[in-house]
Design a protein around this motif. Sequence first.
Motif, PDB file in Angstrom:
ATOM      1  N   CYS A 291      -0.694  -1.595   8.323  1.00 54.35           N
ATOM      2  CA  CYS A 291      -0.799  -2.552   8.280  1.00 54.35           C
ATOM      3  C   CYS A 291      -0.637  -2.454   9.744  1.00 54.35           C
ATOM      4  O   CYS A 291      -1.778  -2.876  10.672  1.00 54.35           O
ATOM      5  CB  CYS A 291       0.014  -4.026   8.483  1.00 54.35           C
ATOM      6  SG  CYS A 291       0.135  -4.811   6.838  1.00 54.35           S
ATOM      7  N   ALA A 296      -2.395  -5.145  13.059  1.00 53.77           N
ATOM      8  CA  ALA A 296      -1.705  -6.274  12.714  1.00 53.77           C
ATOM      9  C   ALA A 296      -0.708  -6.899  13.924  1.00 53.77           C
ATOM     10  O   ALA A 296      -0.512  -8.253  14.115  1.00 53.77           O
ATOM     11  CB  ALA A 296      -0.333  -5.286  12.310  1.00 53.77           C
ATOM     12  N   LEU A 299      -3.564  -9.494  14.792  1.00 51.87           N
ATOM     13  CA  LEU A 299      -3.284  -9.839  13.734  1.00 51.87           C
ATOM     14  C   LEU A 299      -1.849 -11.679  14.377  1.00 51.87           C
ATOM     15  O   LEU A 299      -1.500 -12.488  14.577  1.00 51.87           O
ATOM     16  CB  LEU A 299      -3.144  -9.905  12.414  1.00 51.87           C
ATOM     17  CG  LEU A 299      -2.404 -10.856  11.229  1.00 51.87           C
ATOM     18  CD1 LEU A 299      -3.904 -12.338  11.118  1.00 51.87           C
ATOM     19  CD2 LEU A 299      -2.079 -10.785  10.383  1.00 51.87           C
ATOM     20  N   PRO A 335      -4.387  -5.800   7.241  1.00 52.06           N
ATOM     21  CA  PRO A 335      -3.206  -6.332   7.746  1.00 52.06           C
ATOM     22  C   PRO A 335      -2.584  -7.584   7.210  1.00 52.06           C
ATOM     23  O   PRO A 335      -3.847  -8.349   6.817  1.00 52.06           O
ATOM     24  CB  PRO A 335      -2.954  -7.075   9.202  1.00 52.06           C
ATOM     25  CG  PRO A 335      -4.694  -7.448   8.815  1.00 52.06           C
ATOM     26  CD  PRO A 335      -5.417  -5.926   8.235  1.00 52.06           C
ATOM     27  N   ARG A 345      -4.744 -11.706   3.592  1.00 55.09           N
ATOM     28  CA  ARG A 345      -4.830 -10.907   4.079  1.00 55.09           C
ATOM     29  C   ARG A 345      -5.813 -11.002   5.048  1.00 55.09           C
ATOM     30  O   ARG A 345      -6.740 -11.502   5.022  1.00 55.09           O
ATOM     31  CB  ARG A 345      -6.115 -10.145   3.276  1.00 55.09           C
ATOM     32  CG  ARG A 345      -6.755  -9.132   3.316  1.00 55.09           C
ATOM     33  CD  ARG A 345      -7.252  -8.185   2.410  1.00 55.09           C
ATOM     34  NE  ARG A 345      -7.498  -7.022   2.276  1.00 55.09           N
ATOM     35  CZ  ARG A 345      -8.525  -6.073   2.070  1.00 55.09           C
ATOM     36  NH1 ARG A 345      -8.332  -6.735   0.845  1.00 55.09           N
ATOM     37  NH2 ARG A 345      -7.786  -4.886   2.130  1.00 55.09           N
ATOM     38  N   ASN A 346      -5.293 -10.558   6.349  1.00 57.14           N
ATOM     39  CA  ASN A 346      -6.118 -11.215   7.727  1.00 57.14           C
ATOM     40  C   ASN A 346      -6.307 -12.145   7.760  1.00 57.14           C
ATOM     41  O   ASN A 346      -8.085 -12.057   8.168  1.00 57.14           O
ATOM     42  CB  ASN A 346      -7.088 -10.112   7.915  1.00 57.14           C
ATOM     43  CG  ASN A 346      -7.181  -9.620   9.437  1.00 57.14           C
ATOM     44  OD1 ASN A 346      -6.340  -9.923  10.302  1.00 57.14           O
ATOM     45  ND2 ASN A 346      -8.228  -8.778   9.333  1.00 57.14           N
TER      46      ASN A 346
ATOM     47  N   THR C 607     -13.196  -9.617  15.271  1.00 57.14           N
ATOM     48  CA  THR C 607     -13.709  -9.494  14.119  1.00 57.14           C
ATOM     49  C   THR C 607     -14.829 -10.580  14.265  1.00 57.14           C
ATOM     50  O   THR C 607     -15.345 -10.590  12.812  1.00 57.14           O
ATOM     51  CB  THR C 607     -11.977  -9.798  13.249  1.00 57.14           C
ATOM     52  OG1 THR C 607     -11.521  -9.754  14.895  1.00 57.14           O
ATOM     53  CG2 THR C 607     -12.138  -9.857  11.775  1.00 57.14           C
TER      54      THR C 607
END
Lengths: 369, 179, 639
Positions: A291, A296, A299, A335, A345-346, C607
């Motif tokens: 991750c 991670a 995140l 991550p 998931r993310n 992202t």
Amino acid sequence: MNTRKPVAGEQPAEGPLDVLIIDGEEAFAAACRRTLEHAGFRVATSGTAGQGLALAETRHPGVVLLALELPDMPGAEALGALSRQAPAAVPVVASAHGTVDAAVESMKLGAFDFLAKPVGAEKLVETVRRGLNLSVLRKEAAGPGAAGAQAPDKYDLLLQGLDVLGEAYSLGLEKRQLLDELTWLENEAKYHAESLGQIKKKERVILDIRNDLLESDVIMRRYDFHKNALIQVLLDVQEKFRWLPRHVLNWISGRLNIPVRDIYTIAHFYEAFSLEPRGRHIVQVCTGTACHVRGASELLTRISATLGVKPGETDARQAFTLETVHCIGCCALAPVVQIDSRYHRNPSKSQFEKIIQSLEKEEVDTCPA
Amino acid sequence: MKNVTLEIDGRTVEAGEGTTLLKAAQSVGIRIPTLCNDDRLEPYGGCRMCMVEIETSWGRKRLVASCVYPVEEGLRVQTNTERVRRIRRMIIELLWPSSQVYAEEYGVTGSRFEPGLTDCSLCGLCLRYCTEIKKENRIYFEGRGIERRPALVEGSELTCRACGECFTLCGSGWIASRC
Amino acid sequence: MSRIETPADLARLRDQAVARRNSRGTWVAVCAGTGCRAYGAEALAESLEKEVEKRGLGKKIGVRKTGCHGFCERGPLVVVQPSDVCYLGAQPKNVPAIVDKLEGKDAALDKLLYVDAENGKPLARLDEIPFYKHQQRVVLGDNVHIDASDILDYIAVGGYAALAKALSGMTPEEVLQEVKEAKLRGRGGGGFPAGRKWETTRKAPGEPKYVIVNADEGDPGAYMDRSILEGNPHGVLEGLILGAYAIGAGEGFIYVRQEYPLAREHAQKALDQAREYGLLGENILGSGFSFDVKIHRGAGAFVSGESSALMSAIEGHVGEPRPKYIHTSEKGVWGKPSCLNNVETWANVPHIINRGAEWFTGMGTEGSKGTKIFSLVGKVNNTGLVEVPMGITLRDIIFKIGGGVPGGKKFKAVQTGGPSGGVIPESMLDLPVDFDELTRVGSMMGSGGMIVMDENTCMVDTARYYMSFLAHESCGKCVPCREGTRQMLRILDRIVAGEGKEEDLAVLEELGDFMEDASLCALGQSAPFPVLSTLKYFRGEYEEHIREKRCRAGVCTPLIAYDIDQETCGKCGACLRACPVAAVDQSADKVFTILQEKCIKCGACFTACPEKFSAVIKVPAYAIGKPSAGNPPPAGKQV
């Protein structure tokens, strides 16, 4: 209890009493009774210890005004008998020999206060009032069974009084006309409401603690109260309560005969244990290596900002605890964040917000209130 | 008990089986520095000041903590090699500013590092004394790794002040400052 | 259901179990490992069962929830048996089509098949898919065939045959000898010969003796042991019973992390069933040998994987390593001889007893025999669990099985051995994987974590990551490990923040040597390896951070900033919506900019920005006039 204020001079024949006066000195007893009845208390008198103790047992007085000089029994002995036979009654000792020694002696024997004769009316009323407050506490503490018929009557009285008050206000009566009575009642009601609230609160706390300890006993029984199972016991406690409450740790220490010190060492050492209450939902951001290399940290920063708490913290509403965890073994989803038992998931900010909102909605939906 | 013969700093030493290298060395007057050792307590092996170099009878060389390593037949021990001294210097530096007893002997005058815990070297002497000798169990370590710090069981201050026997064991005065 | 008293009883039970399986012509194996569950495998299995029932196919087609198949990247996984056709990423909406296909009808399922990267052709069968084709699945092989919660499934595929063989025809010494001859080495990290360990415990004075399964897989990024215990708990248990028989142990423990609830549940169920069938308890299979097992949950501490710490924890104490000049195999739990091996090691034992040491030594290299399971994760296309013969090259694992690095990025390094291991650069990818080779290049086999890193992974950040992990996972007892990790972490924190000094690298190396020499247990002794190995192979990256304040991978947040390229910006506003701290500003004429003083560098805008624009970019922090500025990383325990 139909009349709040009995006619002076008449002994109330039945029902609970506020004050019982046990004194061989008739004049003094009568004077006290008058003063107290005038102040609104239900009072009975008795000239001997024997009759008085019997009355104390059957009529559950809140306060017993006990003379040290009695015809049939030494005062100290009567005091002892009283505390055995009517433990909820609060004894107030009165004596003509108002020496410091006598006062100290009777306090030691459990007297709530000591009054030296002659006693001033104000002082008497004030002492009895304080004694009655204590007796409410005692009855409450003795449990619902012991309080029995007592407590409701007491509260009935208050409730009735409050009704009268309400009526007085609703009729638009000039308050001054009822001034003394109403002011007293109002103050009394407030006071009792407050102490009742406190007692109830304390009672709840005590009951909660008792339940916690019973629960932890159930857990320890699974391991036959075996010392070596300490870590397993703590894991079960953590699962049950979502944290390790201090009183439970102390209880376990006694039950398993393990020093509190050792329990704290373990509770502080392992990741699984929390010494603070955790939120209703646990948000765990995986910071395993897979991750980590897949973002991670980003995140975690994002989730931390969205929730407004740092890792290891719980929000003010006790709803969410944010934690990091070393690898939950879902490396393919890296991550990944685990929220309660689900994996995500993310999630982006808006996805995460949606998850959180749906959890809070579930909570509202399932909440009975 | 069986005796074993070994060599410490070139001297032949006899010691009972199960004796630690540290005790064996001390028995012939060889001094090895220690920070977490106390003869009344179980060996702990935490400070690593007492590391020595050993060579077994079959030629295997390694570094061990002499306070916990038991004597072995034919063991060759060196207590003051440059490698060992380098380790001790690093330990003094890492614990700086606490635990400076050996600083002068090893020529350490300061540290390149920001201090970790300034008032405790986590040697565990107080904790172990309280547990093993006094059986009071008042002190514990809270947390682990770099978060580890000593802690007193709640409400112990009075008892601890009354006993106070561990105060003198502590080089930094941590407990005394909390009671 | 009756107790199995003799090997003949077991054989009869096996016949029944096989008949039960054969009563249905087709089985649909749905992977229900933790990874696939996270993808919704349970809902998928349920809807498959319903669909089969609805069409009245219950007598022909069975649905089985199995353990981890390994190809976690593409979950939930479905394998149809006996044809071995594999569907990847199946969802409940695909269920009718899957059942159609099972009925022999035409169904469009190509989307669920693996597509060959080279020629674009779909590959249906398990053994055609490169991910599986190059593996040799000995220990993991049964996972796809059995429901872990049903002992009969395990017995049907030959389970407990090794136990019957050993208890009825081999002396404990012969079992031990077989394991020694197989040259099985411990799969948990150090690679100590298992047979020798067993023998030490067997010969050590003291009764009772214990055997222990170490399922405290604390290595972040590794989940081999979990998948074995979840998917085939009886396999591990059988190995443990065999070990107990060889060693003369009467009691065993399975020490499992509490973070693995499913593994614990399945292990518990396996114990209960084995006990019910008489495979645990008094007089197993009428041999006179008695043995039982308890589960102990670990409360979460990496150091608990260390043998003496693990045994302390079983005794109910804090899991702190003890100075171990006497091995736990001689003096372990309660001072009694205790043999500890990890899950994978035990799981190999039944295979060795069944097929013989010679078969086992036929796989692998001179020093390392058999197969090894790796969790292949990180920047790799086919994340998952792979089991390969020892001696295969890293390149084969990462590129043939793993499918290489995603997104056309450049491979940088692979990390093995977890926090005790090191990184291996591209130049060494042809290294054959075995215990000794990996150690020789400054890494180690470890328990089998294999993390692939690409050009967007920063080596200094990686070292810092491991050091932060270790500094918090160290027990804190001995000075070298506690203070060494503390100071190394501080130095690395400074370097990633652009505040490193030229002399820092030498100090890191000095500290590393010191920790390796002076620490009490293996955790501290190996703690510097991630730093030392990145320094050895990627010193240039450290120097860039220190001298140029530059992180070439764009990872070290204090050294980078996010910016919006106005020329490519599509003005869609995705970045603005994604930002959790309102650090994206929108001017009247729809010009989006990042307010650097508000930005927490969480990468949400980066992202969110659609690929066709790719307007949010990472730039060196100094490029926007803020050298080494920005917010510190979050104050988490381990970021």
